[in-house]
Design an enzyme around this catalytic site. Structure first.
Site, PDB file in Angstrom:
ATOM      1  N   TRP A 185      76.476  34.933  73.632  1.00 56.81           N
ATOM      2  CA  TRP A 185      75.840  36.048  74.656  1.00 56.81           C
ATOM      3  C   TRP A 185      74.586  36.033  75.346  1.00 56.81           C
ATOM      4  CZ3 TRP A 185      72.721  39.769  72.761  1.00 56.81           C
ATOM      5  CH2 TRP A 185      73.062  41.357  73.668  1.00 56.81           C
ATOM      6  N   GLU A 226      80.614  34.845  74.485  1.00 54.92           N
ATOM      7  CA  GLU A 226      80.536  36.199  74.218  1.00 54.92           C
ATOM      8  C   GLU A 226      80.640  37.171  75.588  1.00 54.92           C
ATOM      9  OE1 GLU A 226      79.714  39.628  70.674  1.00 54.92           O
ATOM     10  OE2 GLU A 226      78.862  38.278  71.446  1.00 54.92           O
ATOM     11  N   LYS A 228      80.428  41.861  77.245  1.00 55.01           N
ATOM     12  CA  LYS A 228      80.304  43.263  76.816  1.00 55.01           C
ATOM     13  C   LYS A 228      81.224  43.384  78.218  1.00 55.01           C
ATOM     14  CE  LYS A 228      77.052  45.132  74.885  1.00 55.01           C
ATOM     15  NZ  LYS A 228      75.349  44.959  73.955  1.00 55.01           N
ATOM     16  N   ASP A 259      83.829  41.364  70.674  1.00 53.92           N
ATOM     17  CA  ASP A 259      83.856  41.873  70.120  1.00 53.92           C
ATOM     18  C   ASP A 259      83.962  43.261  70.578  1.00 53.92           C
ATOM     19  OD1 ASP A 259      81.660  43.498  69.408  1.00 53.92           O
ATOM     20  OD2 ASP A 259      80.029  41.967  69.025  1.00 53.92           O
ATOM     21  N   HIS A 262      83.040  45.625  72.076  1.00 45.70           N
ATOM     22  CA  HIS A 262      82.142  45.450  73.914  1.00 45.70           C
ATOM     23  C   HIS A 262      83.190  45.808  75.036  1.00 45.70           C
ATOM     24  CE1 HIS A 262      79.041  42.267  72.319  1.00 45.70           C
ATOM     25  NE2 HIS A 262      78.897  43.341  72.092  1.00 45.70           N
ATOM     26  N   HIS A 286      84.564  38.932  66.310  1.00 45.02           N
ATOM     27  CA  HIS A 286      82.941  39.564  66.312  1.00 45.02           C
ATOM     28  C   HIS A 286      83.440  40.812  65.660  1.00 45.02           C
ATOM     29  CE1 HIS A 286      78.883  37.645  67.509  1.00 45.02           C
ATOM     30  NE2 HIS A 286      79.511  36.970  66.655  1.00 45.02           N
ATOM     31  N   ASP A 294      78.628  50.982  72.204  1.00 45.89           N
ATOM     32  CA  ASP A 294      78.842  50.087  71.750  1.00 45.89           C
ATOM     33  C   ASP A 294      77.206  49.636  70.462  1.00 45.89           C
ATOM     34  OD1 ASP A 294      78.851  47.542  70.111  1.00 45.89           O
ATOM     35  OD2 ASP A 294      77.016  46.218  71.596  1.00 45.89           O
ATOM     36  N   ASP A 296      76.727  49.659  67.324  1.00 42.19           N
ATOM     37  CA  ASP A 296      77.259  48.602  66.031  1.00 42.19           C
ATOM     38  C   ASP A 296      77.385  49.974  64.677  1.00 42.19           C
ATOM     39  OD1 ASP A 296      77.342  46.199  66.969  1.00 42.19           O
ATOM     40  OD2 ASP A 296      75.870  46.779  68.539  1.00 42.19           O
ATOM     41  N   ASP A 326      79.534  41.929  63.026  1.00 42.17           N
ATOM     42  CA  ASP A 326      78.542  41.956  63.781  1.00 42.17           C
ATOM     43  C   ASP A 326      78.063  43.816  63.711  1.00 42.17           C
ATOM     44  OD1 ASP A 326      76.387  42.217  65.638  1.00 42.17           O
ATOM     45  OD2 ASP A 326      77.315  41.351  67.106  1.00 42.17           O
TER      46      ASP A 326
END
Length: 419
Positions: A185, A226, A228, A259, A262, A286, A294, A296, A326
């Site tokens: 990524w 990956e 985004k 993800d 993402h 993820h 995003d 997390d 993640d």
């Protein structure tokens, strides 16, 4: 017989009446691999000898005491977290979470010797290791670009970094007997609308081809890419978009990494799993939780997580879905963040495994969509919690309401003493 066992026996009987085998579900849960992300424990800072500010779309907020400052401290924290968990656990590293680096060494020349402590630790615990190149938090992330930078020298640095990580990952896989997932990524993008979208993507394409040039057996290394939607400082244009990487993965036989933070906040990745698996066969997840962006956050047992788990169990069929976590939250205890999030992932998988899906599919196949809805809604009230409590007791790990006692004691004895 304990109260937990009595509750489980009643739940087992109720599920059996619906054609669901709880013992089979528990055995499957024990085998489902979950890769725990090491970077929750060090706030994605890493342990390189030189200082690098956190850049490239990665932002950790909070200053809860006890962050791991060395790889030894990070491994100790992971040990504590895994002592409160059960199942098939792995650990996922970012490339800058090294044990040591030689004087003057940089990310483009990493070898397995830089991770010797991690390899010994994983061998002792009989777990697998995954590794992700770190294309951020470095002065060679120039103007927000790494693999797509117009300067060939900068691109070469990051290509060599990716190559070195793949070699390290293959060595992990070879010595640990389980393939290392190496996920690419890169945060490349622009804050505002670019005049040329094509050239950066052509450069990224060439860089990826160069990065993946060396071949390794899949018994040792599995490559993933990956995408985004946007990042901090790359709000208007991301070079490695979902369209770009989905096409690349399909063409080059790589895993596509989805993800859950993402994509657009209203977009669920659960629906993407069967769509991709029926054509490409393999996905790396993820699992994160975005709040408005995003961000997390620690994953919760919410609708999105249950959708991801349900489609992983049901929608992937015989295809392969690899689960990795993640998220990074520095406002709470980091060991607690690992434990709560991992348990929630396992709970979501268990709920999916216990659903009377055969009954729901039978109603669907007979075109009785009302009955299908009734079955799927009724399943939400089934006693999956009793099965989860039995899983914890069976594996001698604390129940959910007891787990913080161990975490608070650990932060008092270990983490708070770090200053």
């Amino acid at each position: 017989m304990s109260a937990v066992e009595k509750s489980y026996e009643l739940a087992k009987e109720q599920y059996a009446a619906l054609g669901v085998d709880t013992e089979a579900a528990l055995k499957r849960l024990e085998k489902e691999a979950i890769s725990i992300h090491a970077w929750q424990g060090d706030d994605v800072v890493g342990f390189e000898p030189q200082e690098h500010s956190l850049t490239g779309g990665c932002q950790v907020t909070g200053n809860y005491p006890g962050r791991a400052r060395t790889s030894d401290e990070l491994r100790a924290d992971l040990d504590k977290a895994m002592s409160l968990l059960s199942g098939n656990l792995r650990v996922n590293l970012q490339a800058h979470e090294v044990d040591k680096m030689s004087p003057g060494q940089d990310r483009d020349t990493l070898t397995v010797e830089n991770y010797a402590g991690w390899l010994d630790w994983a061998k002792e615990r009989k777990i697998g290791l995954d590794l992700a190149p770190a294309y951020y938090s470095h002065e060679k992330l120039d103007h927000g670009l790494s693999l797509s930078h117009p300067d060939p020298a900068i691109r070469k640095f990051w290509i060599d970094h990716g190559k070195s990580c793949r070699r390290v990952g293959a060595q992990f896989g070879h010595e640990l007997g389980t393939p290392c997932l190496c996920n690419v990524w890169a945060p490349d993008g622009f804050k505002d609308i670019p005049a040329d979208r094509l050239a950066p993507r052509q450069r990224l394409l060439e860089s990826l081809d160069a990065t993946f040039e060396e071949k390794f057996p899949e018994t040792e290394l599995l490559d993933a890419v990956e995408s985004k939607l946007f990042g901090i400082g790359a709000e208007s244009f991301t070079v490695g978009s979902h369209d770009f990487y989905l096409s690349y993965a399909a063409k080059h036989n790589k895993l596509i990494c989805l993800d859950s933070g993402h994509f657009h906040p209203t977009e669920s990745i659960g629906d993407k799993i069967s769509a991709i698996c029926c054509q490409q066969g393999r996905i790396l997840l993820h699992v994160s939780r975005g709040v408005r962006w995003d961000s997390d956050h620690v994953i919760l047992l919410n609708d999105e997580l249950q959708s991801i788990a349900r489609e992983t169990i049901r929608g992937a069929g015989q295809h392969q879905v690899y689960i990795a976590l993640d998220y990074f939250d520095a406002s709470i205890n980091r060991v607690g963040a690992w434990v709560i999030g991992t348990r929630n992932m396992q709970k979501a998988l268990l709920i999916a495994l216990l659903e009377p899906v055969a009954k729901a599919c039978a109603e669907e196949n007979s075109w009785d969509f009302t009955a299908r809805m009734a079955v799927m809604e009724a399943a939400k009230a089934l006693p999956w919690g009793a099965v989860w409590q039995y899983f914890c007791e069976k594996h001698q790990i604390p129940q959910d309401f007891e787990v913080m006692k161990d975490i608070h004691q650990y932060e008092k004895d270990v983490q708070f003493k770090r200053g």
